[in-house]
Scaffold this active site. Structure first.
Site, PDB file in Angstrom:
ATOM      1  N   HIS A  55      23.870  22.229 -28.457  1.00  0.00           N
ATOM      2  CA  HIS A  55      23.529  21.435 -27.269  1.00  0.00           C
ATOM      3  C   HIS A  55      24.683  20.543 -26.799  1.00  0.00           C
ATOM      4  CE1 HIS A  55      19.476  22.675 -28.356  1.00  0.00           C
ATOM      5  NE2 HIS A  55      19.626  22.101 -29.534  1.00  0.00           N
TER       6      HIS A  55
ATOM      7  N   SER B  12      26.667  25.557 -25.075  1.00  0.00           N
ATOM      8  CA  SER B  12      25.395  24.978 -25.475  1.00  0.00           C
ATOM      9  C   SER B  12      24.557  26.062 -26.150  1.00  0.00           C
ATOM     10  CB  SER B  12      24.670  24.459 -24.234  1.00  0.00           C
ATOM     11  OG  SER B  12      23.944  23.301 -24.559  1.00  0.00           O
TER      12      SER B  12
ATOM     13  N   SER C 222      19.767  22.404 -22.207  1.00  0.00           N
ATOM     14  CA  SER C 222      20.053  21.193 -22.998  1.00  0.00           C
ATOM     15  C   SER C 222      21.372  20.510 -22.679  1.00  0.00           C
ATOM     16  CB  SER C 222      20.005  21.532 -24.490  1.00  0.00           C
ATOM     17  OG  SER C 222      21.031  22.448 -24.803  1.00  0.00           O
TER      18      SER C 222
ATOM     19  N   ASP D  42      23.969  26.225 -33.966  1.00  0.00           N
ATOM     20  CA  ASP D  42      22.688  25.531 -33.923  1.00  0.00           C
ATOM     21  C   ASP D  42      21.641  26.539 -33.464  1.00  0.00           C
ATOM     22  OD1 ASP D  42      20.408  24.044 -33.349  1.00  0.00           O
ATOM     23  OD2 ASP D  42      21.486  22.386 -32.430  1.00  0.00           O
TER      24      ASP D  42
ATOM     25  N   GLU E 120      23.102  24.057 -38.045  1.00  0.00           N
ATOM     26  CA  GLU E 120      22.481  22.767 -37.774  1.00  0.00           C
ATOM     27  C   GLU E 120      20.972  22.713 -38.015  1.00  0.00           C
ATOM     28  OE1 GLU E 120      23.867  19.968 -36.823  1.00  0.00           O
ATOM     29  OE2 GLU E 120      22.333  18.816 -35.791  1.00  0.00           O
TER      30      GLU E 120
ATOM     31  N   ASN F 254      21.115  21.615 -42.072  1.00  0.00           N
ATOM     32  CA  ASN F 254      19.759  21.123 -41.823  1.00  0.00           C
ATOM     33  C   ASN F 254      19.143  20.487 -43.059  1.00  0.00           C
ATOM     34  OD1 ASN F 254      17.270  21.038 -40.039  1.00  0.00           O
ATOM     35  ND2 ASN F 254      16.483  22.162 -41.809  1.00  0.00           N
TER      36      ASN F 254
ATOM     37  N   LYS G 276      19.983  14.926 -42.776  1.00  0.00           N
ATOM     38  CA  LYS G 276      19.770  15.639 -41.510  1.00  0.00           C
ATOM     39  C   LYS G 276      18.264  15.792 -41.286  1.00  0.00           C
ATOM     40  CE  LYS G 276      19.629  18.756 -38.171  1.00  0.00           C
ATOM     41  NZ  LYS G 276      18.374  19.295 -37.666  1.00  0.00           N
TER      42      LYS G 276
ATOM     43  N   ASP H  83      17.028  13.330 -38.463  1.00  0.00           N
ATOM     44  CA  ASP H  83      17.107  13.911 -37.112  1.00  0.00           C
ATOM     45  C   ASP H  83      15.773  14.567 -36.748  1.00  0.00           C
ATOM     46  OD1 ASP H  83      17.370  16.336 -35.500  1.00  0.00           O
ATOM     47  OD2 ASP H  83      19.521  16.336 -35.757  1.00  0.00           O
ATOM     48  N   ASN H  84      15.317  15.502 -37.593  1.00  0.00           N
ATOM     49  CA  ASN H  84      14.090  16.233 -37.275  1.00  0.00           C
ATOM     50  C   ASN H  84      12.898  15.277 -37.158  1.00  0.00           C
ATOM     51  OD1 ASN H  84      16.102  17.916 -38.290  1.00  0.00           O
ATOM     52  ND2 ASN H  84      14.666  19.461 -39.025  1.00  0.00           N
TER      53      ASN H  84
ATOM     54  N   CYS I 281      12.938  13.112 -33.403  1.00  0.00           N
ATOM     55  CA  CYS I 281      11.812  13.559 -32.563  1.00  0.00           C
ATOM     56  C   CYS I 281      10.843  12.417 -32.294  1.00  0.00           C
ATOM     57  CB  CYS I 281      11.082  14.735 -33.217  1.00  0.00           C
ATOM     58  SG  CYS I 281      12.092  16.231 -33.243  1.00  0.00           S
TER      59      CYS I 281
ATOM     60  N   HIS J   4      12.798  25.202 -31.910  1.00  0.00           N
ATOM     61  CA  HIS J   4      14.078  25.688 -31.390  1.00  0.00           C
ATOM     62  C   HIS J   4      13.965  26.738 -30.280  1.00  0.00           C
ATOM     63  CE1 HIS J   4      18.428  26.005 -31.498  1.00  0.00           C
ATOM     64  NE2 HIS J   4      18.259  27.309 -31.319  1.00  0.00           N
TER      65      HIS J   4
ATOM     66  N   HIS K  91      18.005  13.561 -29.044  1.00  0.00           N
ATOM     67  CA  HIS K  91      17.911  12.408 -29.940  1.00  0.00           C
ATOM     68  C   HIS K  91      18.971  11.356 -29.607  1.00  0.00           C
ATOM     69  CE1 HIS K  91      15.329  15.019 -32.019  1.00  0.00           C
ATOM     70  NE2 HIS K  91      16.056  15.322 -33.065  1.00  0.00           N
TER      71      HIS K  91
ATOM     72  N   SER L 111      23.434  13.525 -38.670  1.00  0.00           N
ATOM     73  CA  SER L 111      23.470  15.003 -38.664  1.00  0.00           C
ATOM     74  C   SER L 111      24.900  15.509 -38.564  1.00  0.00           C
ATOM     75  CB  SER L 111      22.706  15.540 -37.450  1.00  0.00           C
ATOM     76  OG  SER L 111      21.388  15.101 -37.474  1.00  0.00           O
TER      77      SER L 111
ATOM     78  N   GLN M 150      27.812  17.845 -40.524  1.00  0.00           N
ATOM     79  CA  GLN M 150      28.518  19.003 -39.926  1.00  0.00           C
ATOM     80  C   GLN M 150      30.013  18.920 -40.203  1.00  0.00           C
ATOM     81  OE1 GLN M 150      28.016  21.820 -38.633  1.00  0.00           O
ATOM     82  NE2 GLN M 150      25.974  21.882 -37.730  1.00  0.00           N
TER      83      GLN M 150
HETATM   84  P1  NAI Z   1       9.419  22.819 -40.940  1.00  0.00           P
HETATM   85  O1  NAI Z   1       9.475  24.127 -41.633  1.00  0.00           O
HETATM   86  O2  NAI Z   1       9.629  21.551 -41.707  1.00  0.00           O
HETATM   87  O3  NAI Z   1       8.019  22.644 -40.172  1.00  0.00           O
HETATM   88  C1  NAI Z   1       7.377  23.634 -39.447  1.00  0.00           C
HETATM   89  C2  NAI Z   1       5.898  23.536 -39.796  1.00  0.00           C
HETATM   90  O4  NAI Z   1       5.154  24.388 -38.934  1.00  0.00           O
HETATM   91  C3  NAI Z   1       5.596  23.977 -41.220  1.00  0.00           C
HETATM   92  O5  NAI Z   1       4.948  22.944 -41.935  1.00  0.00           O
HETATM   93  C4  NAI Z   1       4.713  25.206 -41.050  1.00  0.00           C
HETATM   94  O6  NAI Z   1       3.743  25.320 -42.074  1.00  0.00           O
HETATM   95  C5  NAI Z   1       4.101  24.955 -39.695  1.00  0.00           C
HETATM   96  N1  NAI Z   1       3.617  26.175 -39.027  1.00  0.00           N
HETATM   97  C6  NAI Z   1       4.165  27.425 -39.006  1.00  0.00           C
HETATM   98  N2  NAI Z   1       3.429  28.257 -38.274  1.00  0.00           N
HETATM   99  C7  NAI Z   1       2.373  27.527 -37.810  1.00  0.00           C
HETATM  100  C8  NAI Z   1       1.268  27.844 -36.979  1.00  0.00           C
HETATM  101  N3  NAI Z   1       1.073  29.074 -36.502  1.00  0.00           N
HETATM  102  N4  NAI Z   1       0.387  26.848 -36.687  1.00  0.00           N
HETATM  103  C9  NAI Z   1       0.544  25.591 -37.184  1.00  0.00           C
HETATM  104  N5  NAI Z   1       1.594  25.256 -37.971  1.00  0.00           N
HETATM  105  C10 NAI Z   1       2.497  26.206 -38.279  1.00  0.00           C
HETATM  106  O7  NAI Z   1      10.500  22.914 -39.755  1.00  0.00           O
HETATM  107  P2  NAI Z   1      11.079  21.683 -38.914  1.00  0.00           P
HETATM  108  O8  NAI Z   1      12.329  21.200 -39.549  1.00  0.00           O
HETATM  109  O9  NAI Z   1       9.988  20.759 -38.626  1.00  0.00           O
HETATM  110  O10 NAI Z   1      11.547  22.441 -37.587  1.00  0.00           O
HETATM  111  C11 NAI Z   1      10.616  23.019 -36.697  1.00  0.00           C
HETATM  112  C12 NAI Z   1      11.354  23.602 -35.482  1.00  0.00           C
HETATM  113  O11 NAI Z   1      11.992  22.549 -34.751  1.00  0.00           O
HETATM  114  C13 NAI Z   1      12.480  24.564 -35.826  1.00  0.00           C
HETATM  115  O12 NAI Z   1      12.533  25.573 -34.826  1.00  0.00           O
HETATM  116  C14 NAI Z   1      13.727  23.709 -35.744  1.00  0.00           C
HETATM  117  O13 NAI Z   1      14.894  24.467 -35.571  1.00  0.00           O
HETATM  118  C15 NAI Z   1      13.397  22.836 -34.569  1.00  0.00           C
HETATM  119  N6  NAI Z   1      14.067  21.538 -34.463  1.00  0.00           N
HETATM  120  C16 NAI Z   1      14.072  20.975 -33.199  1.00  0.00           C
HETATM  121  C17 NAI Z   1      14.653  19.757 -32.989  1.00  0.00           C
HETATM  122  C18 NAI Z   1      14.681  19.173 -31.632  1.00  0.00           C
HETATM  123  O14 NAI Z   1      15.388  18.189 -31.397  1.00  0.00           O
HETATM  124  N7  NAI Z   1      13.962  19.706 -30.667  1.00  0.00           N
HETATM  125  C19 NAI Z   1      15.271  18.980 -34.093  1.00  0.00           C
HETATM  126  C20 NAI Z   1      15.174  19.634 -35.379  1.00  0.00           C
HETATM  127  C21 NAI Z   1      14.575  20.858 -35.542  1.00  0.00           C
END
Ligand code: NAI
Length: 465
Positions: free
Chosen positions: A54, A77, A82, A131, A191, A216, A221, A225-226, A230, A336, A386, A394, A398
């Site tokens: 991003h 990006s 983003s 990322d 990332e 990650n 991180k 960050d996550n 958020c 993501h 963020h 984070s 990196q």
């Molecule tokens: P995580 O693995 O810690 O959490 C995901 C959760 O979703 C898990 O607990 C899992 O059991 C649950 N899950 C999976 N399928 C499901 C379903 N069908 N219904 C309900 N729950 C379900 O992963 P994390 O770190 O929370 O990341 C989640 C996503 O967010 C990833 O795609 C990651 O790359 C992205 N991300 C986005 C950020 C942003 O700024 N927008 C920042 C960091 C990560």
């Protein structure tokens, strides 16, 4: 190669970008400490980094840090919505090639991903900073296609069709490019959760041709960050998109991992009544004990004013769910990729664009929903992602990961690694002063009693924080 080796929306935004960069630096102590510690020794001298992350103000501070450590960089990006155009302009104005425009098309997205590997002297990159894994997948899929594998014939969707077309274009223009580029990569630092999942899948199939560092899963991180990122940026995105009153509304957060925990806290902090869906009993129990009602989307779809996916999984909100949503329900994703919501199934309905990255979609029964960022991660699509401080943690990971793989890549196998705990603790330590946190010290006797060194690491590998 054109004389102008960058593509940004408006280069005249560079001055504004620079002013915000100056402010961001004051909030990114980890990155600034890296500049002080490594700015003279320049451990990244000779590194040619292709970055796909991003293109925000915070990323601009990362780019300038890597540059100060000696690296040459080319940047795109990792999402079509983003980019912060003033950040991209500020970086392009310094002569670092950046290819990123907020609202670029998918064709442009893959073309820009290609451009981060096209050096003016015809040479190749030796590092990837990724990322979500798209830059890595671009090179690895292209290399497999060059080896004669049938990997480009069955696109699963429109996005993959465009991805494959870009690979074919490059194969025709520069025969052998992907193989040469793959073989020159010393390592990739990744990332986010989704990109890390892709790397572990490659490793499992024996298809990872270079070492990777999973940034990650540094504690500093994903647990910051996550989660805390958020917690600030989810509600920011919803507000900037809709100006809706959050207090009193019912919100559903799908997924209660790190991003889900931060997202639920974000909505709760704004006064919404939050429900959570989960598939994992541990995370479901956490949600319940944090005070959230744990429901299924099937049961609760009709009750919610705001529905947010955070899972990194696909088809989490289906067309069937959306049919049950209330009139004017706000629907968004902070995971993501955009396949968490079945957006394709909505394409033949009536869309009214309210403003960039905000659409109202009308169902045949006149019920409407507000879809944010066409299902792409809304905190970066509808707001600015963020805050700098959490991104500093984070991105310090990196920087350390890039130094590690660039300088010691040959000591690593073609596997996915996390940074050692002492570096994780170092990243946290670098951020304490800015929040006025004063650390207590273990006495030698106390350290011996709990079995650690007085200077850390303070926890065993299996500790979960
Ligand atoms: P995580 O693995 O810690 O959490 C995901 C959760 O979703 C898990 O607990 C899992 O059991 C649950 N899950 C999976 N399928 C499901 C379903 N069908 N219904 C309900 N729950 C379900 O992963 P994390 O770190 O929370 O990341 C989640 C996503 O967010 C990833 O795609 C990651 O790359 C992205 N991300 C986005 C950020 C942003 O700024 N927008 C920042 C960091 C990560």
């Amino acid at each position: 190669m054109s004389a102008q080796d960058y593509i940004v929306a408006d280069i005249s935004l560079a001055d504004w970008g620079r002013k915000e960069l100056d402010i961001a630096e004051t909030e990114m102590p980890g990155l600034m400490a890296c500049r002080s510690e490594f700015g003279t020794s320049k451990p990244l001298k000779g590194a040619r980094i292709s970055g796909s992350l991003h293109m925000t103000i915070q990323t601009a501070v990362l780019i300038e840090t890597l540059k100060e450590l000696g690296a040459d960089l080319r940047w795109a990006s990792c999402n079509i919505f983003s980019t912060q155009d003033h950040a991209a302009a500020a970086i392009a104005a310094t002569g670092t090639p950046v290819f990123a425009v907020k609202g670029e098309t998918l064709e442009e997205y893959w073309e820009y991903t290609d451009r981060i590997f096209q050096w003016p002297d015809g040479g190749v990159s030796n590092m990837i900073l990724d990322d979500g894994g798209d830059a890595t997948m671009y090179i690895l899929t292209g290399a497999r296609a060059e080896a004669g594998e049938d990997v480009l014939s069955n696109p699963g969707n429109e996005e993959e069709t465009i991805f494959f077309a870009q690979i074919k274009k490059r194969m025709a223009a520069t025969p052998g490019f992907f193989t040469r580029q793959r073989d020159a990569i010393k390592g990739v630092t990744e990332e986010t959760t989704t990109g890390v999942n892709r790397l572990y899948q490659l490793q499992k199939k024996g298809l990872l041709p270079f070492p990777a560092i999973n940034v990650n899963d540094s504690v500093t991180k994903s647990k910051f960050d996550n989660k805390y990122g958020c917690k600030e940026s989810l509600v920011d995105g919803i507000r900037r998109a809709t100006d809706t009153m959050m207090a009193g509304k019912v919100a559903i957060v799908c997924g209660y991992g790190d991003v889900g925990k931060g997202s639920a806290a974000s909505l709760q902090g704004a006064g919404a009544r939050v429900k959570v869906t989960e598939v994992d009993p541990i995370c479901a129990l956490q949600a319940a004990m944090d005070g959230f009602e744990v429901v299924t989307l099937e049961d609760a779809a009709h009750t919610a004013d705001i529905i947010i996916t955070t899972t990194g999984n696909k088809d989490v909100i289906t067309l069937e769910h959306m049919r049950k949503f209330k009139d004017m329900a706000i629907v968004g994703n902070i995971g993501h990729f955009d396949n968490e919501i079945q957006v394709e199934a909505l394409r033949n309905l009536k869309w009214t664009n309210i403003k960039p990255q905000v659409d109202m979609i009308e169902f045949p029964d006149n019920k409407r929903i507000i879809l944010l960022s066409e299902g792409r991660l809304l905190n970066l699509g509808n707001a600015t992602g963020h805050p700098s401080f959490v991104m500093s943690a984070s991105f310090t990971n990196q920087v350390l990961a890039q130094i590690e793989l660039f300088t010691k890549g040959e000591e690593y196998q073609n596997q996915v690694y996390v940074l050692p705990k002492h570096l994780d603790e170092k990243v946290a330590r670098l951020h304490l002063d800015r929040v006025g946190a004063k650390l207590s010290k273990l006495s030698d006797e106390q350290a011996a009693y709990i079995g650690v060194s007085p200077n850390g690491p303070f926890k065993p590998e299996h500790y979960r924080y």
